[in-house]
Design an enzyme around this catalytic site. Structure first.
Site, PDB file in Angstrom:
ATOM      1  N   HIS A  65       0.854  -1.252  -0.340  1.00 27.09           N
ATOM      2  CA  HIS A  65       0.267  -0.345  -0.183  1.00 27.09           C
ATOM      3  C   HIS A  65       1.012   1.479  -0.249  1.00 27.09           C
ATOM      4  CE1 HIS A  65      -4.409  -1.890   1.347  1.00 27.09           C
ATOM      5  NE2 HIS A  65      -3.044  -2.449   0.585  1.00 27.09           N
ATOM      6  N   TYR A 123      -9.073   5.437   7.708  1.00 29.72           N
ATOM      7  CA  TYR A 123      -8.619   5.555   9.370  1.00 29.72           C
ATOM      8  C   TYR A 123      -9.913   6.755   8.899  1.00 29.72           C
ATOM      9  CZ  TYR A 123      -4.650   3.528  10.062  1.00 29.72           C
ATOM     10  OH  TYR A 123      -3.433   2.325  10.338  1.00 29.72           O
ATOM     11  N   PRO A 129      -4.090  -0.352  18.602  1.00 28.96           N
ATOM     12  CA  PRO A 129      -3.628  -0.876  17.146  1.00 28.96           C
ATOM     13  C   PRO A 129      -3.794   0.087  16.322  1.00 28.96           C
ATOM     14  CG  PRO A 129      -6.065  -2.129  18.159  1.00 28.96           C
ATOM     15  CD  PRO A 129      -5.374  -1.580  19.305  1.00 28.96           C
ATOM     16  N   LYS A 139       1.557  -0.483  14.830  1.00 26.73           N
ATOM     17  CA  LYS A 139       2.396  -0.630  15.652  1.00 26.73           C
ATOM     18  C   LYS A 139       3.201  -1.274  16.069  1.00 26.73           C
ATOM     19  CE  LYS A 139       4.265   3.104  13.598  1.00 26.73           C
ATOM     20  NZ  LYS A 139       5.280   2.865  12.135  1.00 26.73           N
ATOM     21  N   TYR A 182       4.766   6.207   9.683  1.00 29.17           N
ATOM     22  CA  TYR A 182       4.024   5.098  10.089  1.00 29.17           C
ATOM     23  C   TYR A 182       4.242   4.191   9.338  1.00 29.17           C
ATOM     24  CZ  TYR A 182      -0.807   3.211   8.644  1.00 29.17           C
ATOM     25  OH  TYR A 182      -1.790   2.247   8.404  1.00 29.17           O
TER      26      TYR A 182
HETATM   27  C1  LIG Z   1      -6.467  -8.777  19.520  1.00 29.86           C
HETATM   28  C2  LIG Z   1      -5.631  -8.396  18.899  1.00 29.86           C
HETATM   29  C3  LIG Z   1      -5.521  -7.367  17.484  1.00 29.86           C
HETATM   30  C4  LIG Z   1      -4.004  -6.954  17.568  1.00 29.86           C
HETATM   31  N1  LIG Z   1      -4.883  -5.464  15.845  1.00 29.86           N
HETATM   32  C5  LIG Z   1      -3.485  -5.168  15.838  1.00 29.86           C
HETATM   33  C6  LIG Z   1      -3.012  -4.087  14.698  1.00 29.86           C
HETATM   34  O1  LIG Z   1      -4.304  -4.199  13.983  1.00 29.86           O
HETATM   35  N2  LIG Z   1      -2.014  -4.037  14.423  1.00 29.86           N
HETATM   36  C7  LIG Z   1      -1.068  -3.823  15.173  1.00 29.86           C
HETATM   37  O2  LIG Z   1       0.174  -3.559  14.511  1.00 29.86           O
HETATM   38  N3  LIG Z   1      -1.316  -4.172  15.999  1.00 29.86           N
HETATM   39  C8  LIG Z   1      -2.670  -5.261  16.530  1.00 29.86           C
HETATM   40  N4  LIG Z   1      -1.920  -6.086  18.026  1.00 29.86           N
HETATM   41  C9  LIG Z   1      -1.397  -5.813  18.620  1.00 29.86           C
HETATM   42  C10 LIG Z   1      -0.054  -7.521  17.571  1.00 29.86           C
HETATM   43  O3  LIG Z   1      -0.627  -8.243  17.156  1.00 29.86           O
HETATM   44  C11 LIG Z   1       0.854  -7.453  19.283  1.00 29.86           C
HETATM   45  O4  LIG Z   1       1.762  -6.630  19.252  1.00 29.86           O
HETATM   46  C12 LIG Z   1       2.159  -8.535  18.871  1.00 29.86           C
HETATM   47  O5  LIG Z   1       1.705  -9.900  18.484  1.00 29.86           O
HETATM   48  C13 LIG Z   1       3.849  -9.007  19.574  1.00 29.86           C
HETATM   49  O6  LIG Z   1       3.611  -9.830  19.634  1.00 29.86           O
HETATM   50  P1  LIG Z   1       4.836 -10.525  20.956  1.00 29.86           P
HETATM   51  O7  LIG Z   1       5.611 -11.847  20.153  1.00 29.86           O
HETATM   52  O8  LIG Z   1       5.192  -9.901  21.581  1.00 29.86           O
HETATM   53  O9  LIG Z   1       2.997 -11.210  21.316  1.00 29.86           O
HETATM   54  P2  LIG Z   1       1.634 -12.322  21.315  1.00 29.86           P
HETATM   55  O10 LIG Z   1       2.213 -12.568  20.057  1.00 29.86           O
HETATM   56  O11 LIG Z   1       1.011 -12.235  22.583  1.00 29.86           O
HETATM   57  O12 LIG Z   1       3.300 -13.532  21.401  1.00 29.86           O
HETATM   58  C14 LIG Z   1       3.273 -14.265  23.087  1.00 29.86           C
HETATM   59  C15 LIG Z   1       3.493 -15.296  22.977  1.00 29.86           C
HETATM   60  O13 LIG Z   1       3.379 -15.975  23.776  1.00 29.86           O
HETATM   61  C16 LIG Z   1       3.301 -17.131  24.662  1.00 29.86           C
HETATM   62  N5  LIG Z   1       3.020 -17.799  25.743  1.00 29.86           N
HETATM   63  C17 LIG Z   1       2.674 -16.205  26.782  1.00 29.86           C
HETATM   64  N6  LIG Z   1       2.492 -16.709  28.155  1.00 29.86           N
HETATM   65  C18 LIG Z   1       3.070 -17.488  28.374  1.00 29.86           C
HETATM   66  C19 LIG Z   1       3.583 -18.743  29.350  1.00 29.86           C
HETATM   67  N7  LIG Z   1       3.445 -18.600  30.223  1.00 29.86           N
HETATM   68  N8  LIG Z   1       4.912 -19.813  28.476  1.00 29.86           N
HETATM   69  C20 LIG Z   1       4.492 -19.526  27.402  1.00 29.86           C
HETATM   70  N9  LIG Z   1       3.908 -18.552  26.096  1.00 29.86           N
HETATM   71  C21 LIG Z   1       3.997 -18.427  26.768  1.00 29.86           C
HETATM   72  C22 LIG Z   1       1.679 -16.978  24.047  1.00 29.86           C
HETATM   73  O14 LIG Z   1       0.646 -17.858  24.004  1.00 29.86           O
HETATM   74  C23 LIG Z   1       1.787 -16.420  22.484  1.00 29.86           C
HETATM   75  O15 LIG Z   1       1.736 -17.435  21.664  1.00 29.86           O
HETATM   76  C24 LIG Z   1      -3.633  -6.848  18.048  1.00 29.86           C
HETATM   77  C25 LIG Z   1      -3.180  -7.040  19.004  1.00 29.86           C
HETATM   78  C26 LIG Z   1      -4.712  -8.297  20.131  1.00 29.86           C
HETATM   79  C27 LIG Z   1      -4.315  -8.687  20.611  1.00 29.86           C
END
Ligand SMILES: Cc1cc2nc3c(=O)[nH]c(=O)nc-3n(C[C@H](O)[C@H](O)[C@H](O)COP(=O)(O)OP(=O)(O)OC[C@H]3O[C@@H](n4cnc5c(N)ncnc54)[C@H](O)[C@@H]3O)c2cc1C
Length: 397
Positions: free
Chosen positions: A77, A206, A298, A302, A390
């Site tokens: 995009h 948006y 969201p 980011k 962005y």
């Molecule tokens: C519903 C939703 C919609 C979103 N939409 C957007 C969006 O549109 N744009 C955007 O930029 N961001 C969005 N986000 C945020 C984005 O998805 C997260 O910032 C991103 O997933 C972060 O990655 P991470 O690896 O840090 O954490 P996570 O993706 O949360 O991964 C953490 C992992 O650790 C595992 N875990 C947790 N506790 C334990 C434990 N005790 N033992 C072992 N494993 C464990 C979990 O199961 C998970 O798989 C959204 C988040 C949610 C919840």
């Protein structure tokens, strides 16, 4: 005591974008890691979350050899629309910055990373239970967990990475006396839907309207992702499809007659909106990455990108630690990572507070929000600043 003792260089908790990307980047440097994850592979690969990797995230995936499908199937995009006062105003990302964003869902990124780790014989322990971390300030921290076969493990490592998201166990291993948590809870949530419908517009929209915020996004040419502002306690199951479409259409309505293309809604749910950051992101040999250390609403798209940025900084620092016996950049990890964390916190807060109706909003607030949007879309300098943040700076900065 756990029944089986194992060892690795880097123990990672969490197979989200942060944990998986880090494990892959370390593998490319010849550094061993084990990921301990509480969910199943199927559950991870089916969870719909973020969908907009910045160019820096895309470039990192391609350079790391895990960007083939992203390049084939992701939609580039070159701009997005800010819609207010019933009219659309395009922010031309490529003209303003020379860069772009890619629409490619987070669970597809995860599928690519999991496939790559397993193809390289990387170890991911899915469906681990009773996961806990120990001795994080010692030279050899440990992860205890129970594998799906019921055997308990003691995994010793040189470095421990808490990539376990907002509700993991690692953040609590930094004592409250040494840790400061910063919170902002917003008085609204996002009602999100997935529907089978054609694209309503070729780029993201948006929208800010008297009836609230809407984001018109996409997953593929036939599947659309849309959100509208709602009460955070809203029960999505009580909303009929007709009522959802009525609200979405109202939030994008304008004098230009723009209307969304409707279709069958096959998923709906409510996302709470909050900003969070904790400092420091390191304690002894424990390093937090991604949502374990910070989360953003969201609105700025980011969260995934910020997780990837932490991991790129960490991967370099870990490589220096193991290959050059130099821990300088591990020691400065918190300070380096937090610079972008707070830049992104500010941007996500700005987008959120500018685009949503506040419950106690008065006419002054409305006029101020509209003036802000007017500035961002009419001043080339302001548009450029918005566009630059962005699309994001290259990762690792
Ligand atoms: C519903 C939703 C919609 C979103 N939409 C957007 C969006 O549109 N744009 C955007 O930029 N961001 C969005 N986000 C945020 C984005 O998805 C997260 O910032 C991103 O997933 C972060 O990655 P991470 O690896 O840090 O954490 P996570 O993706 O949360 O991964 C953490 C992992 O650790 C595992 N875990 C947790 N506790 C334990 C434990 N005790 N033992 C072992 N494993 C464990 C979990 O199961 C998970 O798989 C959204 C988040 C949610 C919840």
């Amino acid at each position: 005591m756990p029944a089986q003792s194992d060892r690795t260089q880097v123990g990672i908790i969490g197979a989200g974008p942060a944990g998986l990307l880090l494990s892959h980047l370390l593998h490319l440097q010849g550094i061993d890691s084990v990921i301990v994850e509480r969910r199943s592979r199927d559950a991870i690969e089916a969870t719909i979350r973020a969908g907009v990797p910045e160019q820096g995230t895309v470039d990192t995936m391609i350079a790391a050899g895990v960007g083939d499908r992203l390049q084939r199937e992701g939609a580039i995009h070159h701009g997005f629309d800010l819609r207010f006062g019933g009219q659309s105003h395009r922010i031309d990302l490529t003209a303003l910055t020379g860069r772009s964003i890619t629409v490619y869902p987070q669970h597809e990124v995860l599928k690519d990373l999991i496939a790559a780790r397993l193809a390289d014989e990387g170890q991911i322990i899915f469906e681990a239970t009773d996961v806990s971390v120990h001795d994080v300030t010692a030279d050899q921290p440990h992860i205890h967990y129970t594998a799906p076969d019921g055997i308990t493990h003691d995994l010793a490592c040189d470095l421990l990475i808490g990539a376990d998201g907002s509700h993991g166990v690692c953040r609590a291993a930094i004592p409250e006396t040494l840790r400061k948590d910063y919170f902002r809870i917003y008085p609204f949530g996002w009602f999100g839907i997935l529907c089978e419908a054609p694209l309503s517009h070729h780029e993201l929209i948006y929208a800010r309207s008297p009836t609230g915020f809407a984001l018109i996004s996409t997953r593929s040419p036939g599947v659309q992702r849309m959100y509208f502002q709602c009460d955070p306690a809203e029960d999505a199951t009580t909303w009929s499809d007709d009522r959802i479409w009525e609200r979405l259409q109202a939030n994008v309505a304008g004098e230009d007659g723009f209307r969304l293309k409707e279709g069958k809604i096959f998923q709906k749910g409510v996302i709470p909106m909050r900003s969070f950051a904790c400092e420091p992101m390191q304690h002894g040999r424990l390093f937090l990455a991604g949502d374990a250390a910070h989360s953003v609403p969201p609105t700025g798209a980011k969260g995934l990108n910020l997780a990837a940025n932490d991991v790129v900084i960490l991967a370099r620092a870990i490589e220096e630690f193991f290959h050059h016996n130099d821990n300088t950049h591990l020691e400065t990890y918190t300070a380096t990572a937090l610079k972008r964390v707070w830049r992104v916190q500010h941007f996500s807060w700005l987008m959120t507070s500018m685009m949503h109706n506040l419950p106690d909003e008065n006419e002054f607030d409305t006029k101020r929000q509209l003036a802000e949007l007017e500035l961002l879309t009419s001043s080339p300098t302001a548009s450029q600043t918005l566009a630059e943040i962005y699309v994001g700076a290259p990762l690792g900065t």
